[in-house]
Design a protein around this motif. Sequence first.
Motif, PDB file in Angstrom:
ATOM      1  N   SER A 115      31.996  38.694  43.725  1.00  8.56           N
ATOM      2  CA  SER A 115      33.020  39.190  43.230  1.00  8.56           C
ATOM      3  C   SER A 115      32.923  40.365  42.436  1.00  8.56           C
ATOM      4  N   GLY A 116      31.867  40.419  41.795  1.00 11.94           N
ATOM      5  CA  GLY A 116      31.563  41.761  40.909  1.00 11.94           C
ATOM      6  C   GLY A 116      32.179  41.378  39.605  1.00 11.94           C
ATOM      7  N   TRP A 117      32.636  40.327  39.256  1.00 13.10           N
ATOM      8  CA  TRP A 117      33.027  40.015  38.044  1.00 13.10           C
ATOM      9  C   TRP A 117      32.093  39.548  37.048  1.00 13.10           C
ATOM     10  N   LYS A 118      32.077  39.754  35.645  1.00 15.84           N
ATOM     11  CA  LYS A 118      31.122  39.399  34.758  1.00 15.84           C
ATOM     12  C   LYS A 118      31.382  38.425  33.796  1.00 15.84           C
ATOM     13  N   ALA A 119      30.719  37.666  33.259  1.00 21.68           N
ATOM     14  CA  ALA A 119      31.194  36.696  32.112  1.00 21.68           C
ATOM     15  C   ALA A 119      31.839  37.429  31.200  1.00 21.68           C
ATOM     16  N   GLY A 120      31.388  38.481  30.775  1.00 18.08           N
ATOM     17  CA  GLY A 120      32.096  39.175  29.486  1.00 18.08           C
ATOM     18  C   GLY A 120      33.313  39.988  29.898  1.00 18.08           C
ATOM     19  N   ASP A 121      33.646  40.016  31.297  1.00 20.49           N
ATOM     20  CA  ASP A 121      34.756  40.992  31.389  1.00 20.49           C
ATOM     21  C   ASP A 121      36.069  40.418  31.024  1.00 20.49           C
ATOM     22  N   SER A 122      36.933  41.218  30.667  1.00 25.12           N
ATOM     23  CA  SER A 122      38.342  40.934  30.055  1.00 25.12           C
ATOM     24  C   SER A 122      39.271  40.320  31.305  1.00 25.12           C
ATOM     25  N   VAL A 123      40.247  39.681  30.923  1.00 28.26           N
ATOM     26  CA  VAL A 123      41.147  38.957  31.662  1.00 28.26           C
ATOM     27  C   VAL A 123      41.965  40.415  32.389  1.00 28.26           C
ATOM     28  N   CYS A 124      42.386  41.457  31.511  1.00 25.23           N
ATOM     29  CA  CYS A 124      42.892  42.573  32.213  1.00 25.23           C
ATOM     30  C   CYS A 124      42.209  43.234  33.163  1.00 25.23           C
ATOM     31  N   TYR A 125      40.745  43.359  32.815  1.00 25.90           N
ATOM     32  CA  TYR A 125      39.965  44.060  33.917  1.00 25.90           C
ATOM     33  C   TYR A 125      39.923  43.204  35.162  1.00 25.90           C
ATOM     34  N   ILE A 126      39.758  41.834  35.100  1.00 20.59           N
ATOM     35  CA  ILE A 126      39.713  40.972  36.209  1.00 20.59           C
ATOM     36  C   ILE A 126      40.875  41.113  37.077  1.00 20.59           C
ATOM     37  N   MET A 127      42.186  40.988  36.554  1.00 17.01           N
ATOM     38  CA  MET A 127      43.467  41.328  37.186  1.00 17.01           C
ATOM     39  C   MET A 127      43.785  42.521  37.857  1.00 17.01           C
ATOM     40  N   SER A 128      43.025  43.623  37.328  1.00 19.55           N
ATOM     41  CA  SER A 128      43.166  44.940  37.603  1.00 19.55           C
ATOM     42  C   SER A 128      42.156  44.999  38.834  1.00 19.55           C
ATOM     43  N   SER A 129      41.366  44.194  39.003  1.00 18.67           N
ATOM     44  CA  SER A 129      40.527  44.328  40.012  1.00 18.67           C
ATOM     45  C   SER A 129      41.020  44.136  41.675  1.00 18.67           C
ATOM     46  N   THR A 130      40.231  44.780  42.579  1.00 19.13           N
ATOM     47  CA  THR A 130      40.891  44.589  44.011  1.00 19.13           C
ATOM     48  C   THR A 130      40.617  43.128  44.479  1.00 19.13           C
ATOM     49  N   SER A 131      39.481  42.695  44.199  1.00 14.39           N
ATOM     50  CA  SER A 131      39.546  41.222  44.563  1.00 14.39           C
ATOM     51  C   SER A 131      40.473  40.280  44.189  1.00 14.39           C
ATOM     52  N   PHE A 132      41.003  40.453  42.951  1.00 15.26           N
ATOM     53  CA  PHE A 132      41.963  39.730  42.156  1.00 15.26           C
ATOM     54  C   PHE A 132      43.239  39.882  43.064  1.00 15.26           C
ATOM     55  N   ARG A 133      43.707  41.167  43.362  1.00 14.84           N
ATOM     56  CA  ARG A 133      44.833  41.241  44.155  1.00 14.84           C
ATOM     57  C   ARG A 133      44.771  40.858  45.574  1.00 14.84           C
ATOM     58  N   TYR A 134      43.697  40.913  46.136  1.00 12.85           N
ATOM     59  CA  TYR A 134      43.430  40.280  47.385  1.00 12.85           C
ATOM     60  C   TYR A 134      43.805  38.715  47.601  1.00 12.85           C
ATOM     61  N   VAL A 135      43.106  38.160  46.377  1.00 10.48           N
ATOM     62  CA  VAL A 135      43.340  36.618  46.330  1.00 10.48           C
ATOM     63  C   VAL A 135      44.856  36.333  46.244  1.00 10.48           C
ATOM     64  N   ILE A 136      45.721  37.091  45.227  1.00 11.78           N
ATOM     65  CA  ILE A 136      47.022  36.746  45.321  1.00 11.78           C
ATOM     66  C   ILE A 136      47.703  37.116  46.369  1.00 11.78           C
ATOM     67  N   CYS A 137      47.489  38.097  47.240  1.00 15.46           N
ATOM     68  CA  CYS A 137      47.981  38.115  48.450  1.00 15.46           C
ATOM     69  C   CYS A 137      48.013  37.247  49.421  1.00 15.46           C
ATOM     70  N   VAL A 138      46.707  36.537  49.531  1.00 13.45           N
ATOM     71  CA  VAL A 138      46.378  35.382  50.267  1.00 13.45           C
ATOM     72  C   VAL A 138      47.195  34.260  50.001  1.00 13.45           C
ATOM     73  N   ILE A 139      47.324  33.987  48.588  1.00 11.36           N
ATOM     74  CA  ILE A 139      48.233  33.034  48.120  1.00 11.36           C
ATOM     75  C   ILE A 139      49.637  33.045  48.395  1.00 11.36           C
ATOM     76  N   ILE A 140      50.395  34.215  48.494  1.00 14.75           N
ATOM     77  CA  ILE A 140      51.518  34.529  48.738  1.00 14.75           C
ATOM     78  C   ILE A 140      51.851  34.166  50.248  1.00 14.75           C
ATOM     79  N   VAL A 141      50.856  34.648  51.380  1.00 12.49           N
ATOM     80  CA  VAL A 141      51.052  34.197  52.546  1.00 12.49           C
ATOM     81  C   VAL A 141      50.829  33.019  52.888  1.00 12.49           C
ATOM     82  N   LEU A 142      50.149  32.221  52.069  1.00 12.51           N
ATOM     83  CA  LEU A 142      50.027  30.608  52.380  1.00 12.51           C
ATOM     84  C   LEU A 142      51.421  30.037  51.981  1.00 12.51           C
ATOM     85  N   VAL A 143      51.785  30.283  50.793  1.00  9.23           N
ATOM     86  CA  VAL A 143      53.311  29.946  50.271  1.00  9.23           C
ATOM     87  C   VAL A 143      54.295  30.038  51.548  1.00  9.23           C
ATOM     88  N   LEU A 144      54.347  31.278  52.080  1.00 11.53           N
ATOM     89  CA  LEU A 144      55.287  31.594  52.888  1.00 11.53           C
ATOM     90  C   LEU A 144      55.253  30.662  54.207  1.00 11.53           C
TER      91      LEU A 144
END
Length: 361
Positions: free
Chosen positions: A53-82
């Motif tokens: 994922s490229g995320w580190k233990a010391g990364d902030s929440v804002c950094y994780i939420m702005s990453s491409t991987s996080f946005r991809y996970v959110i899109c997958v969750i939305i599709v599954l809910v629909l």
Amino acid sequence: MPMKFYSAYNVRSSINRSLIKEHTTNDSMDVDKRETANDGVGRGEGKINGGGSGWKAGDSVCYIMSSTSFRYVICVIIVLVLVLYKTVYMNYLYLKNGVKSSTPITDVNSWNAIYTTQGNGGDRPPIEVVEILPNCGLQTICSDNAFPVHIYTGKNMTDFPKLCIMGKYVVSFNRTVGGRGINIALVEPTTYTIVVVKNFDTYEYSSSNMDEWLSTTMKDGYVAIFFTFDEASKKLTKSTRNVLYEIGSGKIQDLTYRCQWYMVTQKGIRGITPYEKITYSHRNMWAEPLDDKLCVPFQITGNAVVVDDLTNDRESLFQLCNMTSRWATTDDQSIYCNESNDGGLANGVYPSVSNYDYPTV
């Protein structure tokens, strides 16, 4: 400035410059490290604890939420809910309101079912289902003794009408079924079956064939849905208007050029159906379209005939008194009509129906 103060000032300034330089160097190293990590992710490197994922233990929440991987996970969750919503909740509404027996649709579990069959042994061709919409788009679910209906009469001759019955659009951009004039659908209330959908072009042809068809096809207890499209009054005869009046219409006498009208009634109803509307045209333009979604009971109760005093209209009164089906009860009829006087009026009272709720003479 005294020397001692000048020396102290120089020392403090040199310390501040050293700290700023050190912080600037640390920030640059952090940026370089993160860019290297991101590059490693693209090459399959930089995995942490076996993950990519490229995320580190010391990364902030804002950094994780702005990453491409996080946005991809959110899109997958939305599709599954629909997908879950469509397969579970929509299927629930469809089975509850769209199909109430095994006969209307050939494949109950298929959302792509094309035809609905009749409950009369199949002596009529199957009815094409243009679209399936659970509950016909109604926001509230109809009770068990009612079914959903959506009627749309269209704005003009190019805006095709729509008719949805129990979750199935049997008229919708499909000119092989609906069309100019009066469109009719019959529903058998005990088996929840759409018996037939028929069109009569009462603009070009006389409506006499419609009279004959209703007398042979519309059986007692059938729920009938009538609605106009484009223009339906030109060759709608007085005889047909009286037939529609007999089965519950209180507004058919008002139907004129390019008016919009619909009625939901039942063979054998006493009184006027509560499910009827009409809009009127102005300057030969099409009237405002009717677009209503209803819960229609399988047993429709008619409204009582509205009676007022028109003492000079004896001929219409004679017809009214002889039409037993137009009265809510026989007691109401006996109050105003005296059968021993050939349909005359009891006690010299001359009632009639307002708003053209009596046949045209």
